[in-house]
Design a protein around this motif. Structure first.
Motif, short mmCIF file in Angstrom:
data_model
loop_
_atom_site.label_atom_id
_atom_site.label_comp_id
_atom_site.label_asym_id
_atom_site.label_seq_id
_atom_site.Cartn_x
_atom_site.Cartn_y
_atom_site.Cartn_z
N LYS A 114 49.52 44.22 61.65
CA LYS A 114 50.88 44.78 61.75
C LYS A 114 50.87 46.28 61.46
CE LYS A 114 53.30 40.59 61.09
NZ LYS A 114 54.65 40.08 61.26
N ASP A 135 56.18 47.19 64.10
CA ASP A 135 56.68 45.94 63.52
C ASP A 135 57.86 46.17 62.57
OD1 ASP A 135 54.60 43.86 64.43
OD2 ASP A 135 53.41 45.56 63.77
N GLU A 164 62.75 41.54 68.56
CA GLU A 164 62.70 40.28 67.82
C GLU A 164 61.79 40.47 66.62
OE1 GLU A 164 61.76 36.61 69.95
OE2 GLU A 164 63.31 37.25 71.37
N ASP A 165 62.12 39.83 65.52
CA ASP A 165 61.25 39.88 64.34
C ASP A 165 61.02 41.29 63.81
OD1 ASP A 165 60.87 37.32 63.71
OD2 ASP A 165 58.87 37.10 64.58
N GLN A 187 65.73 42.18 59.95
CA GLN A 187 65.51 41.62 58.61
C GLN A 187 65.36 42.76 57.60
OE1 GLN A 187 65.31 38.30 57.41
NE2 GLN A 187 65.31 39.41 55.46
N LYS A 192 60.87 35.81 52.77
CA LYS A 192 60.91 36.54 54.05
C LYS A 192 59.93 37.71 54.04
CE LYS A 192 64.13 34.36 56.50
NZ LYS A 192 65.53 34.70 56.58
N HIS A 242 56.69 36.29 54.93
CA HIS A 242 56.66 35.96 56.36
C HIS A 242 56.46 37.22 57.21
CE1 HIS A 242 57.75 34.22 60.21
NE2 HIS A 242 58.59 35.22 60.38
N TYR A 243 57.27 38.25 56.96
CA TYR A 243 57.23 39.44 57.84
C TYR A 243 55.96 40.27 57.65
CZ TYR A 243 61.72 38.58 59.94
OH TYR A 243 62.72 38.01 60.67
#
Ligand SMILES: [Zn+2]
Length: 391
Positions: free
Chosen positions: A205, A225, A248-249, A295, A337, A340-341
């Motif tokens: 990332k 990202d 997205e994301d 997010q 989160k 996750h990210y």
């Protein structure tokens, strides 16, 4: 049968029955506590801990079972370990300060291979936060990140942008950090594009420092990202906001507390840049990004502006709630989160089978984020590390 053999057998039987009893006990039982698992809120729940793991979780567990320690959790909230997704950590005591505030993972955003190696040794050690590294941030000769006195590899071409990225990946970094800062000489978008493509081809990332709105928008277009600051120069146009909406994301670590301190600094120095948002304007940008599905994660950028590696993360969460992000989403952002990210190993949601790593807060931060300031206890893998136990 020889007498000593009989004695041995009897002793073994006695030992195993004591063992059986021990298996039936909890090391810690917290009763009637509100639990935010990272995903959902459980009211009036009991939580049983054994050998560093959560072994039972549910309303009214069989409390006749024995527990070495019982805590009445009425009026308290249990949270999974926090993550600070923007730090500059140099010493082991920074990792201790974080852990004692219930922060079990930190994401360094411009360090060195040396610090990564030094602090990486404390990984999985009780009493220390897990250190995740960007290694050196990507910058150009004389650019942001070169002014702190430590030697930094720099980029002066597209070729070296690619090589820089490959070098960081070979070093074993957890993600790549870009320093896009036009106050100084800075990376071109062509070089940044090369870094993003090179890292993504290898599943790594990429995140970036920004201070200008236009840079944030352009980097989102290039496929970065996430951003690890929110800009402070001006508000996005609706058209620019749509760039984030289409991603997205995508995530942002707005470092709101840092930006508030920066604004206060501008006021003091009377050297305010021509274009600057005020504090409400900054909160509004965060709210708008959240509104289109970006997010929001929590990070504080210590030690900038004297921000600490521990409890100042609560102040960041208080500001994110003030920006209009629902408390539960703020807390999810600061816990599961983030994992996750950023692709981190933890924290995982609090559930049976997970490590007993959590914070006990007096009050209800799901209703009032200020309650985070009332930290009652921190357990890491079942061991209480706050308040610090005197031996
Ligand atoms: Zn930083």
């Amino acid at each position: 049968m020889k007498p000593y053999l009989l004695l041995f057998l009897l002793l073994s039987v006695a030992m195993s029955s004591i063992h059986g009893q021990t298996d039936d006990q909890w090391d810690l039982l917290i009763t009637d506590v509100q639990v935010f698992t990272g995903n959902e809120v459980l009211k009036a729940t009991d939580i049983g801990v054994k050998d560093g793991m959560i072994t039972h979780l549910g309303p009214q567990l069989a409390r006749q079972r024995r527990a070495s320690q019982v805590i009445n959790g009425e009026g308290y909230t249990l949270l999974p370990g926090l993550v600070n997704t923007h730090v500059h950590t140099w010493f082991p005591f920074h990792l201790q300060q974080a852990a004692q505030a219930g922060i079990f993972a930190v994401c360094d955003m411009h360090g060195s291979a040396f610090t990564a190696q030094l602090l990486g040794q404390f990984k999985d050690t009780i009493g220390y936060a897990h250190y995740y590294a960007a290694g050196s941030g990507a910058t150009v000769p004389g650019g942001h990140g070169t002014q702190f006195g430590m030697p930094v590899p720099t980029i002066d071409s597209v070729t070296s942008a690619r090589q820089f990225t490959l070098d960081r990946i070979a070093e074993g970094v957890d993600y790549i950090k870009i320093l896009r800062e036009p106050m100084r000489p800075t990376l071109s978008f062509e070089q940044i594009d090369t870094i993003i493509q090179t890292a993504h081809e290898r599943g790594v990332k990429v995140v970036s420092h920004v201070s200008r709105c236009a840079d944030g928008v352009e980097l989102a277009r290039l496929g970065i990202d996430g951003l690890v600051h929110v800009w402070f120069d001006r508000a996005m146009t609706d058209e620019e906001l749509r760039v984030f909406e289409q991603r997205e994301d995508f995530f942002i670590v707005p470092t709101t507390l840092t930006n508030m301190k920066l604004l206060a600094y501008f006021e003091q120095q009377a050297e305010k840049p021509a274009e600057t948002l005020d504090s409400l304007g900054i909160l509004n940008e965060i709210r708008r990004l959240h509104g289109v599905g970006v997010q929001v994660l929590a990070g504080t950028d210590p030690p900038n502006f004297g921000i600490n590696h521990g409890s100042d993360l609560y102040e960041e969460l208080i500001l994110l709630a003030a920006a209009g992000i629902p408390n539960q989403e703020c807390l999810a952002g600061a816990t599961v989160k983030s994992a996750h990210y950023f692709g981190l190993a933890g924290p995982l949601p609090l559930q049976v089978g997970a490590a007993a790593s959590f914070l006990l807060i007096k009050g209800d931060p799901l209703k009032s984020m200020e309650d985070l300031r009332q930290l009652e206890g921190v357990w890491q893998k079942g061991r209480r590390i706050f308040p610090v136990q005197k031996r």
